[in-house]
Design an enzyme around this catalytic site. Structure first.
Site, PDB file in Angstrom:
ATOM      1  N   HIS A 164      -9.771 -14.262  -9.824  1.00  0.00           N
ATOM      2  CA  HIS A 164      -9.758 -12.982  -9.116  1.00  0.00           C
ATOM      3  C   HIS A 164     -10.895 -12.096  -9.615  1.00  0.00           C
ATOM      4  O   HIS A 164     -11.588 -11.455  -8.816  1.00  0.00           O
ATOM      5  CB  HIS A 164      -8.411 -12.283  -9.327  1.00  0.00           C
ATOM      6  CG  HIS A 164      -8.338 -10.924  -8.700  1.00  0.00           C
ATOM      7  ND1 HIS A 164      -8.269 -10.740  -7.335  1.00  0.00           N
ATOM      8  CD2 HIS A 164      -8.339  -9.678  -9.245  1.00  0.00           C
ATOM      9  CE1 HIS A 164      -8.212  -9.442  -7.061  1.00  0.00           C
ATOM     10  NE2 HIS A 164      -8.259  -8.782  -8.208  1.00  0.00           N
TER      11      HIS A 164
ATOM     12  N   LYS B 100      -6.345   5.301 -12.209  1.00  0.00           N
ATOM     13  CA  LYS B 100      -5.627   4.767 -11.055  1.00  0.00           C
ATOM     14  C   LYS B 100      -4.416   5.634 -10.727  1.00  0.00           C
ATOM     15  O   LYS B 100      -4.119   5.885  -9.557  1.00  0.00           O
ATOM     16  CB  LYS B 100      -5.191   3.322 -11.306  1.00  0.00           C
ATOM     17  CG  LYS B 100      -4.503   2.734 -10.071  1.00  0.00           C
ATOM     18  CD  LYS B 100      -4.274   1.245 -10.153  1.00  0.00           C
ATOM     19  CE  LYS B 100      -3.660   0.746  -8.844  1.00  0.00           C
ATOM     20  NZ  LYS B 100      -3.406  -0.715  -8.870  1.00  0.00           N
TER      21      LYS B 100
ATOM     22  N   HIS C 150     -11.432 -10.921  -1.789  1.00  0.00           N
ATOM     23  CA  HIS C 150     -10.254 -11.603  -1.249  1.00  0.00           C
ATOM     24  C   HIS C 150     -10.647 -12.717  -0.284  1.00  0.00           C
ATOM     25  O   HIS C 150      -9.960 -13.746  -0.209  1.00  0.00           O
ATOM     26  CB  HIS C 150      -9.346 -10.595  -0.543  1.00  0.00           C
ATOM     27  CG  HIS C 150      -8.509  -9.787  -1.490  1.00  0.00           C
ATOM     28  ND1 HIS C 150      -7.716  -8.747  -1.072  1.00  0.00           N
ATOM     29  CD2 HIS C 150      -8.327  -9.871  -2.837  1.00  0.00           C
ATOM     30  CE1 HIS C 150      -7.096  -8.222  -2.118  1.00  0.00           C
ATOM     31  NE2 HIS C 150      -7.452  -8.887  -3.191  1.00  0.00           N
TER      32      HIS C 150
ATOM     33  N   GLU D 122     -11.855  -5.251 -13.114  1.00  0.00           N
ATOM     34  CA  GLU D 122     -11.153  -4.130 -12.487  1.00  0.00           C
ATOM     35  C   GLU D 122     -11.456  -2.817 -13.206  1.00  0.00           C
ATOM     36  O   GLU D 122     -11.554  -1.751 -12.575  1.00  0.00           O
ATOM     37  CB  GLU D 122      -9.645  -4.395 -12.462  1.00  0.00           C
ATOM     38  CG  GLU D 122      -9.232  -5.549 -11.571  1.00  0.00           C
ATOM     39  CD  GLU D 122      -9.365  -5.253 -10.082  1.00  0.00           C
ATOM     40  OE1 GLU D 122      -9.642  -4.097  -9.712  1.00  0.00           O
ATOM     41  OE2 GLU D 122      -9.202  -6.191  -9.275  1.00  0.00           O
TER      42      GLU D 122
ATOM     43  N   GLU E 247      -1.619   4.419   0.392  1.00  0.00           N
ATOM     44  CA  GLU E 247      -2.928   3.941   0.842  1.00  0.00           C
ATOM     45  C   GLU E 247      -3.224   4.320   2.295  1.00  0.00           C
ATOM     46  O   GLU E 247      -3.624   3.489   3.106  1.00  0.00           O
ATOM     47  CB  GLU E 247      -3.030   2.425   0.656  1.00  0.00           C
ATOM     48  CG  GLU E 247      -4.485   1.945   0.606  1.00  0.00           C
ATOM     49  CD  GLU E 247      -4.606   0.487   0.204  1.00  0.00           C
ATOM     50  OE1 GLU E 247      -4.892   0.233  -0.965  1.00  0.00           O
ATOM     51  OE2 GLU E 247      -4.421  -0.379   1.079  1.00  0.00           O
TER      52      GLU E 247
ATOM     53  N   LYS F  73       2.060  -1.520  -5.394  1.00  0.00           N
ATOM     54  CA  LYS F  73       1.732  -2.473  -4.344  1.00  0.00           C
ATOM     55  C   LYS F  73       2.178  -3.868  -4.779  1.00  0.00           C
ATOM     56  O   LYS F  73       1.721  -4.382  -5.799  1.00  0.00           O
ATOM     57  CB  LYS F  73       0.232  -2.470  -4.055  1.00  0.00           C
ATOM     58  CG  LYS F  73      -0.251  -1.220  -3.351  1.00  0.00           C
ATOM     59  CD  LYS F  73      -1.765  -1.137  -3.288  1.00  0.00           C
ATOM     60  CE  LYS F  73      -2.374  -2.210  -2.436  1.00  0.00           C
ATOM     61  NZ  LYS F  73      -3.828  -1.997  -2.241  1.00  0.00           N
TER      62      LYS F  73
ATOM     63  N   HIS G 204     -13.079  -5.805  -3.104  1.00  0.00           N
ATOM     64  CA  HIS G 204     -11.989  -6.684  -2.733  1.00  0.00           C
ATOM     65  C   HIS G 204     -12.099  -7.238  -1.310  1.00  0.00           C
ATOM     66  O   HIS G 204     -11.498  -8.262  -1.008  1.00  0.00           O
ATOM     67  CB  HIS G 204     -10.651  -5.975  -2.909  1.00  0.00           C
ATOM     68  CG  HIS G 204     -10.257  -5.795  -4.345  1.00  0.00           C
ATOM     69  ND1 HIS G 204     -11.002  -5.043  -5.228  1.00  0.00           N
ATOM     70  CD2 HIS G 204      -9.199  -6.280  -5.050  1.00  0.00           C
ATOM     71  CE1 HIS G 204     -10.410  -5.071  -6.418  1.00  0.00           C
ATOM     72  NE2 HIS G 204      -9.331  -5.808  -6.343  1.00  0.00           N
TER      73      HIS G 204
ATOM     74  N   ASN H  85     -10.023  -0.578  -3.574  1.00  0.00           N
ATOM     75  CA  ASN H  85     -10.322  -1.909  -3.053  1.00  0.00           C
ATOM     76  C   ASN H  85     -11.813  -2.230  -3.080  1.00  0.00           C
ATOM     77  O   ASN H  85     -12.248  -3.215  -2.465  1.00  0.00           O
ATOM     78  CB  ASN H  85      -9.788  -2.051  -1.629  1.00  0.00           C
ATOM     79  CG  ASN H  85      -8.277  -2.117  -1.584  1.00  0.00           C
ATOM     80  OD1 ASN H  85      -7.657  -2.930  -2.249  1.00  0.00           O
ATOM     81  ND2 ASN H  85      -7.670  -1.225  -0.811  1.00  0.00           N
TER      82      ASN H  85
ATOM     83  N   ARG I  88      -6.869   6.212  -1.502  1.00  0.00           N
ATOM     84  CA  ARG I  88      -6.512   5.065  -2.342  1.00  0.00           C
ATOM     85  C   ARG I  88      -7.282   3.806  -1.957  1.00  0.00           C
ATOM     86  O   ARG I  88      -7.413   2.873  -2.770  1.00  0.00           O
ATOM     87  CB  ARG I  88      -5.005   4.815  -2.281  1.00  0.00           C
ATOM     88  CG  ARG I  88      -4.551   3.726  -3.231  1.00  0.00           C
ATOM     89  CD  ARG I  88      -3.044   3.637  -3.351  1.00  0.00           C
ATOM     90  NE  ARG I  88      -2.643   2.488  -4.143  1.00  0.00           N
ATOM     91  CZ  ARG I  88      -1.409   2.226  -4.555  1.00  0.00           C
ATOM     92  NH1 ARG I  88      -0.431   3.058  -4.220  1.00  0.00           N
ATOM     93  NH2 ARG I  88      -1.134   1.162  -5.266  1.00  0.00           N
TER      94      ARG I  88
ATOM     95  N   ARG J 229      17.982  -5.161  -0.438  1.00  0.00           N
ATOM     96  CA  ARG J 229      17.285  -3.960   0.051  1.00  0.00           C
ATOM     97  C   ARG J 229      16.699  -3.081  -1.070  1.00  0.00           C
ATOM     98  O   ARG J 229      16.430  -1.908  -0.860  1.00  0.00           O
ATOM     99  CB  ARG J 229      18.198  -3.117   0.952  1.00  0.00           C
ATOM    100  CG  ARG J 229      18.598  -3.810   2.242  1.00  0.00           C
ATOM    101  CD  ARG J 229      19.243  -2.845   3.210  1.00  0.00           C
ATOM    102  NE  ARG J 229      19.551  -3.523   4.466  1.00  0.00           N
ATOM    103  CZ  ARG J 229      20.730  -4.085   4.750  1.00  0.00           C
ATOM    104  NH1 ARG J 229      21.701  -4.050   3.838  1.00  0.00           N
ATOM    105  NH2 ARG J 229      20.944  -4.673   5.898  1.00  0.00           N
TER     106      ARG J 229
END
Length: 360
Positions: free
Chosen positions: A264, A226, A251, A185, A236, A143, A247, A244, A240, A121
């Site tokens: 990427h 960032k 993606h 990026e 997000e 993330k 992306h 992306n 935020r 956990r």
């Protein structure tokens, strides 16, 4: 040679430091003091173990460390591979008092953070990014996720690190293609509002991107930018989402390729081009601003790859994007230099036409 190390604080008093500079690794021992005696899972990529393993293992010599070597490649950032890693952690005797250290690029950072977030956990995680991509982007913000067949980073959580050591000296062994992944990026940050980075890229030649002082500035400003966005929207739920940019398309390209044959950085660079062109087509971006944004991507050769997928096929995969809502695709767009907008639905026909023109 070690140089000055600058620290960026993310999420204020309750957050963590990102140490940036040639010498940041030297601050790892102090960061580990708070976990004195803890059994440590050191998750490291095969390539980094070969190139920097002796140096890194020397730094961790007094820790109760247990090394998990992760094969290179995005395809290993999966639920199945995570299951095996969890079972390894149990066999090695890790407990709720343990800590995870991820040493490698974005794949290792995502994977080690995912392990730390879920095992017992939740365990603390420290990131030691070894690629420019991981330093400027994935190691900051919390993330963490793994991929499934339907798409990238579909299964994940938010799990902020305890510390990040972004040591610029580790980039000396980085291949050119990996360097460009990180530059993509950083250029993204410049296009969506990081003015110091935009000025740096405007005045710096592509041939100078390996100069340590230039890399130090790129990483430092990217982390600051960032971090400032994460401060405003940690989970997000709003602003935020601008991170992306590029992306939604990117993606989809990665997923269609099975994470092979396109990096990427290349996917996101192509995605930024597509989303810039959509912004222009919708009348949100002036022609000269569109040309400047595309020119910055081309200046550093970030999108130099071919795409064999059809436009309709790409659009179908864009439907899986996490930013979508109301049954519509909502890529991040530009309303001007440094003015990203999100949560605007775009008709699939416009997307398909733009993608067809770009990749046709």
């Amino acid at each position: 040679m070690d140089g000055p190390v600058r620290r960026v604080r993310v999420l204020g008093d309750s957050g963590y430091d990102v140490a940036v500079g040639s010498g940041a690794l030297g601050e790892l021992a102090a960061a580990m003091d708070r976990f004195a005696g803890a059994r440590t899972a050191l998750v490291i990529s095969e390539t980094v173990r070969r190139l920097h393993g002796e140096r890194l293992l020397h730094l961790s010599g007094e820790w109760d460390r247990h090394v998990f070597i992760m094969p290179d490649g995005e395809e290993h950032k999966s639920l199945d591979f995570a299951k095996g890693a969890f079972e390894w952690m149990l066999r090695e005797g890790l407990t709720r008092k343990s800590v995870v250290i991820g040493v490698g690029g974005g794949v290792v950072g995502d994977f080690s953070g995912f392990l730390a977030a879920l095992f017992m956990r939740g365990l603390p995680v420290i990131h030691v990014p070894t690629t420019l991509l991981a330093m400027v982007d994935s190691s900051v913000g919390g993330k963490v996720a793994v991929n499934i067949s339907a798409g990238k980073n579909i299964v994940g959580v938010f799990h902020q690190p305890a510390f990040v050591a972004a040591d610029i000296s580790l980039l000396a062994t980085l291949p050119d293609l990996e360097l460009k992944n990180g530059l993509t990026e950083a250029v993204k940050h410049a296009l969506i509002g990081d003015e110091p980075l935009r000025a740096l890229f405007d005045r710096t030649r592509a041939a100078d991107m390996r100069v340590p002082e230039v890399l130090d500035e790129i990483v430092y400003h990217s982390v600051r930018f960032k971090g400032s966005i994460v401060e405003r929207d940690e989970r997000e739920e709003g602003i935020r989402a601008i991170l992306n940019f590029g992306h939604t398309v990117g993606h989809a390209l990665e997923s269609l390729s099975g994470y092979r044959g396109i990096t990427h950085g290349q996917a996101v660079a192509l995605g930024m081009k597509a989303e810039i062109l959509v912004s222009r087509r919708l009348g949100m971006l002036r022609e000269d601003d569109c040309a400047r944004a595309l020119g910055l991507i081309d200046k550093f050769g970030l999108a130099e790859t071919r795409v064999s997928f059809g436009a309709d096929e790409i659009v179908r995969h864009m439907r899986y994007d996490k930013k979508n809502s109301g049954g519509s695709i909502r890529p991040v767009l530009l309303a001007g230099p440094g003015k990203p907008v999100f949560d605007i639905p775009v008709e699939e026909g416009i997307l398909a036409h733009t993608l067809g023109a770009l990749f046709g």
